[in-house]
Design a protein around this motif. Structure first.
Motif, short mmCIF file in Angstrom:
data_model
loop_
_atom_site.label_atom_id
_atom_site.label_comp_id
_atom_site.label_asym_id
_atom_site.label_seq_id
_atom_site.Cartn_x
_atom_site.Cartn_y
_atom_site.Cartn_z
N ASP A 6 1.01 -1.29 0.03
CA ASP A 6 -0.09 -0.07 0.04
C ASP A 6 0.85 1.33 0.01
N VAL A 7 1.93 1.29 0.89
CA VAL A 7 2.80 2.56 1.07
C VAL A 7 4.33 2.01 0.97
N ALA A 20 7.21 4.70 9.01
CA ALA A 20 6.68 3.31 9.20
C ALA A 20 6.26 3.16 10.59
N LEU A 23 2.78 4.57 10.79
CA LEU A 23 1.60 4.02 9.99
C LEU A 23 1.16 2.73 11.02
N ARG A 30 -2.46 -0.26 6.70
CA ARG A 30 -2.04 -0.46 5.43
C ARG A 30 -0.61 -1.09 5.31
N TYR A 32 3.26 -1.92 4.16
CA TYR A 32 4.28 -0.97 3.71
C TYR A 32 5.46 -1.55 3.71
N HIS A 97 10.60 -5.04 7.06
CA HIS A 97 10.14 -4.49 6.15
C HIS A 97 10.64 -3.65 5.16
N ALA A 133 2.73 0.44 -5.72
CA ALA A 133 2.27 1.18 -4.49
C ALA A 133 1.11 1.93 -4.88
#
Length: 499
Positions: A6-7, A20, A23, A30, A32, A97, A133
């Motif tokens: 998503d991001v 991050a 989020l 979302r 990421y 991530h 994204a």
């Protein structure tokens, strides 16, 4: 294989890691990922390795607002800051991530699909990797990691010693017992002089013009008091952070409203530190305080190095390099075994990546910033550029929290795209970093930077309190920030069935 999130966040430094964490903290729901060109977390604090590297902002405001900086040091060394960022990433599960070794080279937004396609170069193999994204966050800062700013000095090919730029400090540089000249007067030069003075034969800071310098205690006396009275870390951090934000703002405002008084106060403090035997012309700039960023010295370490006789400051221009060192325009020859060119940065946006919208090239320097984080006619995109008159992280925290507010409204109302459009009267000639400061790297990079606006939330004022209101409290659907559902415009406040 194309990977989708998503991001997509570009950069794993303070801004990227902070985004991050937000989020997750603000329950955006979302997915990421972070693409980081280097092999480690930390950004600037992983790149720079020169002696004494430290923050030039106090750690109570340079730390994240959501995770206390535990310690009493006013300014922290680079390794400690990098460790703090890495520990924050681990605490919030961000590390898993991050994909390292990826240089983003191309971004394209497809309006019909409401989606970015991002191409990243795997520098170790030369292969290209593709990501898609819904949203992109530019968190890679504003300078070129490959090359610092290095003027072409006359005769530098004749110098028989070693020339070093702080951005590319050799791991095993031997300066023990040697003569060193540091060219520059900014935060890097002022850090290098006291850090190297004990080990060299002599070290000279050669400056074209002086910089305003402010001495602060190495350890925060209030933080020490909180430690002694066992005030919980979170409460102590919150109080100290609020205090330092207010002090930063008051110092800047005084410099703007009464520059002569601010100048007198700063120079008086320096005079008390350096003593009678140092020429105050070396500390008296021709510009007003905060026309360029202030330099901070903990416990007056620079002044102690000067008083020891192991260091000095020469204010002059370079005529040419010689075999033995540098000849100044006044005729003085500064002998050196090593010359350090602390001459600044080269500005570069998004690490030099190209941006297109529906295949059409977009010039970032022709966009105008809204609330200093969104950019005209670039959908689903936010880029973080910190304050020039306060701690970088203050702006990064605000920007990340604002993004989460936007994403949560989009989730709740079924929007797929956000975008801002500037009217002709919204544009100003100054860059996003121009106007406030006259520093060399800002002037050199003016043509690379987005523009700032001329009015309202388009206008940049570098005021944390004002930005906090704009990004934390003001309505998201303000008539400027426009939302769409898969390319179809939605009027602000329109109700989505089933939302």
């Amino acid at each position: 294989m194309t990977r989708h999130v998503d991001v997509l966040i570009i950069g794993a430094g303070l801004s990227g890691i902070g985004t991050a964490c937000h989020l997750t903290r603000e329950q955006t729901g979302r997915s990421y990922a972070i693409l980081e060109r280097r092999e480690n977390i930390g950004g600037t604090w992983d790149l720079f390795k020169y002696p004494g590297i430290r923050s030039d902002s106090d750690m109570l405001t340079f730390g994240f607002g959501f995770r206390p900086w535990i310690g009493t040091k006013v300014l922290a060394d680079g390794a400690s800051i990098r460790q703090y960022v890495e520990d924050t990433a681990k605490e919030y599960g961000v590390t898993d991530h991050i994909t390292f070794g990826r240089k983003v080279v191309q971004l394209d937004f497809d309006r019909a699909a409401a989606q970015w396609t991002v191409h990243a170069l795997i520098e170790a193999t030369g292969e290209t990797e593709t990501w898609t994204a819904n949203f992109v966050v530019g968190a890679s800062g504003y300078y070129n990691y490959d090359q610092g700013y290095q003027p072409d000095f006359p005769g530098q090919e004749n110098f028989t010693g070693q020339i070093v730029h702080p951005q590319h400090w050799p791991e095993n540089l031997d300066y023990q017992g040697k003569k060193v000249v540091v060219i520059g007067s900014g935060a890097t030069a002022i850090t290098l002089i006291p850090s190297m003075a004990d080990d060299v034969e002599h070290i000279t800071m050669l400056q074209r013009s002086p910089t305003y310098i402010q001495a602060l205690p190495s350890d925060d006396p209030v933080a020490i008091g909180f430690k002694k009275t066992r005030v919980p870390d979170a409460i102590a951090y919150k109080i100290g952070r609020a205090r330092n934000i207010a002090l930063q703002r008051a110092s800047f405002q005084l410099s703007r409203t009464n520059p002569e008084l601010a100048k007198k106060l700063m120079l008086t403090q320096v005079r008390l530190q350096v003593g009678k035997n140092v020429d105050m012309r070396n500390f008296t700039p021709t510009y007003n305080p905060w026309d360029q960023r202030l330099c901070v010295v903990p416990n007056g370490d620079l002044f102690k190095a000067l008083k020891s006789g192991k260091a000095d400051i020469v204010t002059d221009r370079i005529a040419k390099f010689t075999e033995k060192g540098i000849l100044t325009e006044s005729g003085q020859e500064l002998e050196a075994d090593i010359i350090v060119t602390a001459t600044g940065l080269n500005v570069q946006i998004l690490g030099g990546a190209k941006v297109t919208i529906d295949g059409e090239p977009l010039k970032i320097n022709e966009t105008v910033a809204y609330k200093s984080v969104l950019y005209s006619d670039i959908p689903n995109f936010l880029m973080i550029i910190g304050y020039t008159n306060a701690s970088w992280t203050l702006k990064a925290d605000l920007a990340a929290a604002y993004l989460c507010r936007v994403l949560n409204i989009m989730r709740d109302r079924g929007y797929t795209t956000f975008e801002v459009h500037a009217n002709p009267e919204d544009y100003a000639d100054e860059s996003l970093m121009g106007g406030a400061l006259t520093s060399g790297y800002i002037q050199r990079g003016d043509g690379e930077m987005p523009r700032q606006g001329a009015r309202g939330a388009w206008k940049l004022v570098n005021n944390y309190y004002r930005d906090r209101t704009l990004m934390h409290k003001a309505p998201i659907e303000d008539g400027v920030l426009q939302f769409s559902k898969t390319g179809t415009a939605v009027e602000p406040g329109e109700k989505v069935l089933g939302a």
